[in-house]
Write a protein that holds these residues in place. Structure first.
Motif, PDB file in Angstrom:
ATOM      1  N   LYS A   1       0.829  -1.209   0.000  1.00  0.00           N
ATOM      2  CA  LYS A   1       0.000   0.000   0.000  1.00  0.00           C
ATOM      3  C   LYS A   1       0.866   1.262   0.000  1.00  0.00           C
ATOM      4  N   ALA A   2       1.883   1.259   0.852  1.00  0.00           N
ATOM      5  CA  ALA A   2       2.776   2.416   0.912  1.00  0.00           C
ATOM      6  C   ALA A   2       3.484   2.632  -0.414  1.00  0.00           C
ATOM      7  N   GLU A   3       3.882   1.528  -1.057  1.00  0.00           N
ATOM      8  CA  GLU A   3       4.552   1.637  -2.342  1.00  0.00           C
ATOM      9  C   GLU A   3       3.596   2.199  -3.397  1.00  0.00           C
ATOM     10  N   ASN A   4       2.339   1.704  -3.346  1.00  0.00           N
ATOM     11  CA  ASN A   4       1.340   2.222  -4.300  1.00  0.00           C
ATOM     12  C   ASN A   4       1.089   3.719  -4.078  1.00  0.00           C
ATOM     13  N   LYS A   5       1.031   4.126  -2.801  1.00  0.00           N
ATOM     14  CA  LYS A   5       0.816   5.542  -2.488  1.00  0.00           C
ATOM     15  C   LYS A   5       1.968   6.390  -3.011  1.00  0.00           C
ATOM     16  N   ARG A   6       3.182   5.826  -2.819  1.00  0.00           N
ATOM     17  CA  ARG A   6       4.352   6.561  -3.319  1.00  0.00           C
ATOM     18  C   ARG A   6       4.294   6.709  -4.838  1.00  0.00           C
ATOM     19  N   LYS A   7       3.860   5.643  -5.504  1.00  0.00           N
ATOM     20  CA  LYS A   7       3.759   5.691  -6.951  1.00  0.00           C
ATOM     21  C   LYS A   7       2.698   6.702  -7.402  1.00  0.00           C
ATOM     22  N   ILE A   8       1.551   6.751  -6.643  1.00  0.00           N
ATOM     23  CA  ILE A   8       0.493   7.710  -6.973  1.00  0.00           C
ATOM     24  C   ILE A   8       1.002   9.146  -6.860  1.00  0.00           C
ATOM     25  N   LEU A   9       1.722   9.427  -5.755  1.00  0.00           N
ATOM     26  CA  LEU A   9       2.272  10.769  -5.578  1.00  0.00           C
ATOM     27  C   LEU A   9       3.262  11.103  -6.690  1.00  0.00           C
ATOM     28  N   GLU A  10       4.041  10.101  -7.074  1.00  0.00           N
ATOM     29  CA  GLU A  10       5.008  10.326  -8.146  1.00  0.00           C
ATOM     30  C   GLU A  10       4.284  10.612  -9.476  1.00  0.00           C
ATOM     31  N   LEU A  11       3.198   9.864  -9.712  1.00  0.00           N
ATOM     32  CA  LEU A  11       2.419  10.097 -10.934  1.00  0.00           C
ATOM     33  C   LEU A  11       1.775  11.481 -10.926  1.00  0.00           C
ATOM     34  N   GLN A  12       1.268  11.905  -9.745  1.00  0.00           N
ATOM     35  CA  GLN A  12       0.674  13.240  -9.636  1.00  0.00           C
ATOM     36  C   GLN A  12       1.715  14.317  -9.936  1.00  0.00           C
ATOM     37  N   ARG A  13       2.914  14.121  -9.404  1.00  0.00           N
ATOM     38  CA  ARG A  13       3.975  15.092  -9.674  1.00  0.00           C
ATOM     39  C   ARG A  13       4.313  15.134 -11.165  1.00  0.00           C
ATOM     40  N   LEU A  14       4.388  13.943 -11.759  1.00  0.00           N
ATOM     41  CA  LEU A  14       4.682  13.886 -13.194  1.00  0.00           C
ATOM     42  C   LEU A  14       3.570  14.540 -14.021  1.00  0.00           C
ATOM     43  N   ASN A  15       2.285  14.360 -13.605  1.00  0.00           N
ATOM     44  CA  ASN A  15       1.165  14.981 -14.313  1.00  0.00           C
ATOM     45  C   ASN A  15       1.214  16.503 -14.214  1.00  0.00           C
ATOM     46  N   GLU A  16       1.563  17.023 -13.022  1.00  0.00           N
ATOM     47  CA  GLU A  16       1.687  18.464 -12.856  1.00  0.00           C
ATOM     48  C   GLU A  16       2.767  19.025 -13.784  1.00  0.00           C
ATOM     49  N   GLU A  17       3.899  18.338 -13.835  1.00  0.00           N
ATOM     50  CA  GLU A  17       4.960  18.789 -14.738  1.00  0.00           C
ATOM     51  C   GLU A  17       4.502  18.712 -16.200  1.00  0.00           C
ATOM     52  N   MET A  18       3.748  17.662 -16.504  1.00  0.00           N
ATOM     53  CA  MET A  18       3.242  17.503 -17.864  1.00  0.00           C
ATOM     54  C   MET A  18       2.251  18.617 -18.216  1.00  0.00           C
ATOM     55  N   ASP A  19       1.395  19.038 -17.246  1.00  0.00           N
ATOM     56  CA  ASP A  19       0.457  20.162 -17.490  1.00  0.00           C
ATOM     57  C   ASP A  19       1.212  21.443 -17.837  1.00  0.00           C
ATOM     58  N   LYS A  20       2.301  21.694 -17.120  1.00  0.00           N
ATOM     59  CA  LYS A  20       3.104  22.890 -17.396  1.00  0.00           C
ATOM     60  C   LYS A  20       3.674  22.829 -18.805  1.00  0.00           C
ATOM     61  N   GLU A  21       4.184  21.652 -19.175  1.00  0.00           N
ATOM     62  CA  GLU A  21       4.766  21.504 -20.498  1.00  0.00           C
ATOM     63  C   GLU A  21       3.696  21.668 -21.589  1.00  0.00           C
ATOM     64  N   ILE A  22       2.486  21.123 -21.297  1.00  0.00           N
ATOM     65  CA  ILE A  22       1.382  21.262 -22.268  1.00  0.00           C
ATOM     66  C   ILE A  22       0.999  22.731 -22.436  1.00  0.00           C
ATOM     67  N   ALA A  23       0.944  23.474 -21.308  1.00  0.00           N
ATOM     68  CA  ALA A  23       0.605  24.904 -21.368  1.00  0.00           C
ATOM     69  C   ALA A  23       1.639  25.668 -22.188  1.00  0.00           C
ATOM     70  N   GLN A  24       2.906  25.354 -21.944  1.00  0.00           N
ATOM     71  CA  GLN A  24       3.968  26.010 -22.703  1.00  0.00           C
ATOM     72  C   GLN A  24       3.847  25.672 -24.194  1.00  0.00           C
ATOM     73  N   SER A  25       3.525  24.407 -24.468  1.00  0.00           N
ATOM     74  CA  SER A  25       3.390  23.990 -25.868  1.00  0.00           C
ATOM     75  C   SER A  25       2.214  24.706 -26.551  1.00  0.00           C
ATOM     76  N   LYS A  26       1.097  24.861 -25.832  1.00  0.00           N
ATOM     77  CA  LYS A  26      -0.069  25.569 -26.389  1.00  0.00           C
ATOM     78  C   LYS A  26       0.265  27.037 -26.667  1.00  0.00           C
ATOM     79  N   SER A  27       0.979  27.672 -25.721  1.00  0.00           N
ATOM     80  CA  SER A  27       1.357  29.077 -25.899  1.00  0.00           C
ATOM     81  C   SER A  27       2.234  29.245 -27.143  1.00  0.00           C
ATOM     82  N   CYS A  28       3.155  28.285 -27.298  1.00  0.00           N
ATOM     83  CA  CYS A  28       4.046  28.321 -28.462  1.00  0.00           C
ATOM     84  C   CYS A  28       3.240  28.139 -29.752  1.00  0.00           C
ATOM     85  N   ALA A  29       2.254  27.232 -29.720  1.00  0.00           N
ATOM     86  CA  ALA A  29       1.419  26.987 -30.903  1.00  0.00           C
ATOM     87  C   ALA A  29       0.609  28.232 -31.270  1.00  0.00           C
ATOM     88  N   ALA A  30       0.077  28.968 -30.262  1.00  0.00           N
ATOM     89  CA  ALA A  30      -0.699  30.195 -30.525  1.00  0.00           C
ATOM     90  C   ALA A  30       0.173  31.246 -31.201  1.00  0.00           C
TER      91      ALA A  30
END
Length: 577
Positions: free
Chosen positions: A527-556
């Motif tokens: 369970k602890a390992e799964n929780k750690r993985k979830i937090l890691e995925l959330q962090r990766l998703n947040e970083e991915m959102d930033k990259e997507i926003a930057q990519s959209k701005s560049c496309a505009a």
């Protein structure tokens, strides 16, 4: 056909590993090559090492030989001409030679290669090896053995003699089907307690001839001496050895048996009773045996009993007589005493079973006297047993019990008024005390048993759930001894069995709890390992959102630039000439 493989001498350079012969004079290895006993060879492991120079002005290191056996080191120049050296045998040569019974081998023993021969293969990958240089028989794993190879130096040509050698004397004796070859488990006779003969489990180490008679070096295998030091090996003759007899599943009352006492060996006893005891969910049969030499009664597991037999002329003979004497002959050899004892027993048996006028002597009065003594002994045993039986049968009728003593001590009033006797009434007969000659001794023994009984009841009530199982068994044995004197021990024995059953349940539940806790810990970890993985995925998703926003701005920006280029294209195309 002789097979040889070439070999170079040890290089004697730094880091070179080689082996050193055990004899002080290396010439004995070559001079006595054909006549010497190779089973006495020992090759010590050695290595060449470099040590700093003794003089600070010298820059040259000093090469020394270090024995791995005792960390002894000597300079290479001093050692080379004083000992015989040989290289380490090549592994591919050793692997090509099989190791079987009788093969001469070298065993890795105490940082040396000791020469011996295989006497028995045990299980898979283990061998019993017999040595002359120790002497002993030791169990080795197969990986610690190697075939014996002869390293020869013939006029400058060095080679390994790869002929698979076998100890021909041992194989020849083995082909003769000897009774006691090296490595055989046997029993050796020994005297204790002013002539009593006991049989000690041992192993045959070596067989040799002396004055046309086979002698045997044997080693005790049943126990160790005080201080955990092994008993020394001893030499015995054939009359002091016998093979190990087999046991049976059941023994009868009054049957003559042998019982095993740790620290002594197998001793003569007589079965006085038996009892089934439950230890947890298992049931085991125990026997009450009286030692014939000391008349002391002890409790033994069934596996510690076997029928009383005599080994004579290569066969087992069962002694049927119940009256056996421990009187031994006055000879110096224990084996002679054993034979005298067996002969005396057989003569006594034959005298009792021969019809009149057929014993060779014509002395009828002797037989009549023996029969009269037997009848007297039998009648006394029947009277004693009848007394006990009548006591047991007459209990419900309130008949007065006849005890083997008169109650003279005042303590009886106190004992018989004890409160515990109201809930656990007792009417012991104390009939086994008839063996004591003095009546006052019988009474004192009876009082001691009463006090012991009350004390044991208190011990049962004070039992704790974490008390060792051996304490429960000790209480059971003590109550069993009192039961022989007529004590009613059904209630305390039943309680002890119930407590042992609860202990068994407790042990099982404890194991189940450990298993449950282990599973819980594993699940928590997952369970602890799964929780750690979830937090890691959330962090990766947040970083991915930033990259997507930057990519959209560049496309505009790129879309705006495309529109500008399009307008400029149209303006350029429609401009007047």
């Amino acid at each position: 056909m002789v097979r040889r493989a070439g070999s170079e001498r040890p290089s004697m350079e730094e880091g070179c590993e080689f082996e050193i012969y055990n004899k002080k004079d290396p010439r004995s290895y070559h001079l006595t090559f054909r006549s010497r006993n190779i089973l006495e060879d020992v090759w010590y492991k050695a290595i060449v090492e470099a040590k700093p120079p003794k003089s600070p002005k010298s820059k040259r290191s000093v090469l020394c030989v270090r024995l791995l056996k005792d960390d002894f080191s000597s300079t290479l120049e001093d050692l080379t001409y004083k000992v015989l050296c040989r290289p380490v045998p090549p592994k591919h040569l050793l692997d090509s030679i099989p190791i079987k019974i009788g093969s001469i081998v070298e065993a890795d023993y105490k940082d040396a290669w000791v020469t011996g021969f295989v006497v028995k293969e045990i299980d898979v990958g283990k061998c019993l090896v017999c040595f002359d240089s120790i002497p002993d028989v030791i169990l080795f794993e197969r990986k610690l053995l190697r075939p014996h190879l002869q390293w020869l130096d013939d006029s400058g040509y060095t080679f390994w003699d790869m002929v698979s050698k076998h100890y021909r004397k041992f194989l020849r004796r083995l082909a003769e089907e000897p009774m006691f070859s090296p490595g055989t488990m046997v029993e050796v006779s020994s005297k204790i307690n002013e002539g009593e003969v006991v049989w000690v489990p041992s192993m045959v180490i070596k067989e040799f001839k002396e004055d046309d008679e086979y002698k045997y070096i044997v080693k005790d295998k049943s126990f160790s001496c005080e201080g955990n030091k092994a008993r020394p090996n001893k030499t015995v003759d054939l009359s002091s050895l016998r093979p190990i007899p087999v046991s049976v599943d059941e023994y009868q009352l009054e049957e003559n048996v042998e019982v095993f006492l740790d620290g002594m060996g197998w001793r003569h006893g007589r079965v006085m009773g038996s009892q089934e005891r439950a230890i947890g969910t298992l049931s085991q049969k125990w026997y009450f045996v009286r030692l014939e030499s000391t008349k002391k009664q002890l409790t033994f597991k069934q596996s510690d009993l076997r029928p009383l037999k005599v080994w004579e002329d290569g066969v087992w003979k069962v002694l049927q007589t119940r009256e056996l004497s421990f009187t031994q002959g006055s000879g110096d050899k224990t084996g002679d005493s054993v034979r005298n004892e067996a002969g005396t027993q057989r003569k006594a048996l034959s005298k009792k079973t021969l019809p009149r006028n057929q014993n060779g002597s014509g002395n009828d009065s002797t037989l009549e006297n023996e029969n009269s003594e037997d009848n007297n002994r039998k009648r006394k045993r029947e009277e004693n047993l009848g007394c006990v039986a009548s006591v047991e049968q007459d209990k419900p009728k309130d008949t007065t019990m006849v005890l083997p003593f008169e109650k003279k001590l005042r303590i009886w009033e106190t004992l018989e008024s004890m409160e515990v006797l109201k809930t656990v009434p007792q009417s012991p007969h104390f009939s086994p005390l008839l063996v004591e000659s003095r009546e006052d001794s019988r009474e004192m023994s009876a009082v001691g048993m009463m006090l012991t009984f009350f004390g044991l009841l208190d011990e049962v009530k004070a039992l704790q759930h974490n008390d060792p199982i051996s304490f429960f068994i000790s209480l059971t044995n003590s109550f069993a001894e009192l039961e022989k004197h007529g004590f009613n021990v059904k209630a305390p024995q039943s309680r002890i069995n119930k407590l042992l059953s609860l202990r068994d349940r407790q042990s099982k539940k404890t194991e189940e709890l450990k298993d449950a806790e282990k599973v819980t810990a594993e699940k928590e970890s997952v369970k602890a390992e799964n929780k750690r993985k979830i937090l890691e995925l959330q962090r990766l998703n947040e970083e991915m959102d930033k990259e997507i926003a930057q990519s959209k701005s560049c496309a505009a920006k790129i879309v705006q630039q495309l529109d500008d280029v399009k307008l400029e294209f149209l303006a350029t195309a429609s401009a007047p000439w």
